[in-house]
Design an enzyme around this catalytic site. Structure first.
Site, short mmCIF file in Angstrom:
data_model
loop_
_atom_site.label_atom_id
_atom_site.label_comp_id
_atom_site.label_asym_id
_atom_site.label_seq_id
_atom_site.Cartn_x
_atom_site.Cartn_y
_atom_site.Cartn_z
N ARG A 128 0.82 -1.21 0.00
CA ARG A 128 0.00 0.00 0.00
C ARG A 128 0.86 1.25 0.00
O ARG A 128 0.53 2.25 -0.66
CB ARG A 128 -0.96 -0.01 1.21
CG ARG A 128 -2.02 1.06 1.14
CD ARG A 128 -3.08 0.86 2.21
NE ARG A 128 -2.55 1.03 3.56
CZ ARG A 128 -3.28 0.88 4.67
NH1 ARG A 128 -4.56 0.54 4.57
NH2 ARG A 128 -2.75 1.05 5.86
N LYS A 175 -2.82 6.74 2.01
CA LYS A 175 -2.69 7.40 3.31
C LYS A 175 -1.87 8.68 3.20
O LYS A 175 -0.85 8.87 3.85
CB LYS A 175 -2.08 6.44 4.33
CG LYS A 175 -3.04 5.31 4.73
CD LYS A 175 -2.49 4.43 5.83
CE LYS A 175 -2.53 5.10 7.18
NZ LYS A 175 -3.91 5.26 7.70
N GLU A 226 -16.51 6.59 5.05
CA GLU A 226 -15.66 6.11 6.15
C GLU A 226 -16.05 6.75 7.47
O GLU A 226 -16.80 7.73 7.52
CB GLU A 226 -14.18 6.42 5.86
CG GLU A 226 -13.57 5.58 4.76
CD GLU A 226 -12.05 5.67 4.76
OE1 GLU A 226 -11.47 6.22 5.71
OE2 GLU A 226 -11.44 5.16 3.80
#
Length: 352
Positions: free
Chosen positions: A90, A197, A233
Site C-alpha cells: 500500500r 494514506k 468512512e
C-alpha cells in the site's frame, strides 16, 4: 538532530496507555533522490529531525504514512507484526500516486523489522484481563523533504520508521461508540487521494471531528461527496454493517482507503463464520436498518458502533451494546494477532 528523552519501558504503566506518543529507543531514516534508489542504513536514536522551512512536505503536503502493530503473545516471548507485506504494497502504491519513488518491499520489511526488534521491550505484554490489548504501533512515513517554492515534486525524499507503545484508539476501548453523520463535510472525492494514506487527507477531518466531539460523539461518519447519500468512512476508519448473516462494507472506488483490517475481516467473516460478504454502495437509509455496525482500522482494530446521529435523530444498533457477530470477529482477529488462534493465512511476521 535534537535529543528526545526515552522513557524506560520498565516504568511504563501498560494499562494506562492511550493512543499517544511514548518515545522509544531507535528509528530508521534514509533519503533518496527523485531519480535515485533507496539505501539501507543502520538504526539511529529516536529524536527530532531537521527540515528546511521550504521543505515540500511542509508547504505542499507531499507525504504519506502507514500504520502497523506488533503484538505480544501469551507466552511473553513471541512477538509478531500483523500483515506488514500488505502495508509495504500500500505504501508503494501511495508513493506512485503522490509522485514519490516507491520504497521497495524488501527495504520496507527490513526497516520495520529492525525497528520492531530493537524496541521490542516497549511492546505491552499480553493481558487477558484487559478489555483493550495494547501494542507497539509502528509508523513508516515517506516525505518530500527537499526545499522548493514552486508546486512540483520534491527532488529528494526521506523514508522513516519509528514506533511507540499504544493503548486503545478510542478511550472507551472495546465499547460502543457514538457517531455523528454529517452532510456538509466530506473526507474525499472521486479522483482525489482518499485511497492512499496521504497526510493531507487527515487535516480536513479535524474540524468536523472537533465539532462532533463537542456534542458528545467520538467521530464523524462521512457520506460520499457526489450525492451525500452513500457511506464512505468513519473518520480514519473503514465502516461495516451487519444485516442478518450479511457483512456489508462500502466498495473501494478511489475515495476509500483499502484497509488491511478491512481486508482481513472480509476473509474471516466468509471463511470462519460462513457470512455473506458484500462490497458495494450502502445508503444511510440501509445502514439505519442494520442489526450491527462497527468501524475498523489498524489503530481502532474493531470499534462497535452503538449509535449514529443524523439530522437530530439517533439510530441505535444492538440496543447500544456490542453486537454478537461484531464480538466474534473482534475475538477472532485479536486471537490471531496474539497467537491464541492458528495463523491459517500466514498473516503474522515473527520478530526474533
Amino acid at each position: 538532530m535534537g535529543v528526545v528523552i526515552m522513557i524506560d519501558p520498565k516504568n511504563i504503566r501498560w494499562d494506562e496507555l492511550t493512543f499517544s506518543l511514548t518515545p522509544t529507543r531507535t528509528m530508521f531514516i534514509t533519503t533518496c533522490k527523485a531519480d535515485g534508489e533507496w539505501k539501507s542504513v543502520p538504526l539511529q536514536p529516536f529524536g527530532n529531525i531537521s527540515l528546511s522551512p521550504a521543505a515540500c512536505v511542509l508547504n505542499y503536503g507531499q507525504g504519506l504514512f502507514e500504520g502497523l502493530k506488533m503484538h505480544s503473545h501469551k507466552d511473553g516471548k513471541t512477538f509478531t507484526i500483523f500483515r506488514p507485506q500488505e502495508n509495504a504494497a500500500r505504501l508503494a502504491y501511495g508513493c506512485e500516486r503522490l509522485c514519490m519513488p516507491p520504497v521497495p518491499k524488501e527495504l520496507f520489511m527490513e526497516a520495520v523489522t529492525a525497528v520492531a526488534k530493537d524496541n521490542k521491550d516497549f511492546t505491552p505484554p499480553y493481558n487477558p484481563n484487559s478489555a483493550s490489548q495494547g501494542s507497539l504501533y509502528i509508523r513508516p512515513t515517506v516525505w518530500g523533504t527537499a526545499p522548493l517554492l514552486g508546486v512540483a515534486p520534491s527532488p529528494e525524499y526521506t523514508f522513516m520508521v519509528f514506533c511507540s507503545p499504544v493503548g486503545p484508539y478510542f478511550k472507551t476501548g472495546f465499547k460502543p461508540i457514538k457517531l455523528k453523520m454529517l452532510k456538509e463535510y466530506h473526507r474525499s472525492a472521486p479522483g482525489c487521494t482518499g485511497g492512499v494514506k496521504a497526510i493531507g487527507n487527515y487535516a480536513g477531518g479535524m474540524l468536523p471531528a472537533k465539532k462532533a466531539k463537542a456534542e458528545g460523539y467520538q467521530e464523524v461518519l462521512y457520506l460520499d461527496a457526489v450525492e451525500s447519500r452513500y457511506i464512505e468512512e468513519v473518520g480514519a476508519a473503514n465502516f461495516f454493517c451487519i444485516k442478518g448473516n450479511r457483512l456489508i462494507t462500502p466498495a473501494l472506488g478511489g475515495s476509500i482507503l483499502p484497509g488491511i483490517t478491512r481486508k482481513s475481516l472480509l476473509q474471516l467473516a466468509k471463511d470462519r463464520l460462513g457470512m455473506v460478504v458484500e462490497e458495494r454502495k450502502i445508503s444511510f437509509e440501509e445502514v439505519f436498518d442494520s442489526d450491527e455496525a462497527f468501524a475498523t482500522g489498524t489503530a481502532a482494530v474493531i470499534s462497535p458502533i452503538g449509535l449514529i446521529n443524523y439530522e437530530g435523530k439517533d439510530h441505535i444498533f444492538s440496543k447500544g451494546e456490542v453486537g454478537m457477530l461484531t464480538r466474534k470477529l473482534y475475538d477472532m482477529l485479536l486471537g490471531i494477532q496474539h497467537g491464541l488462534e492458528p495463523d491459517l493465512y500466514g498473516w503474522l511476521h515473527k520478530i526474533e
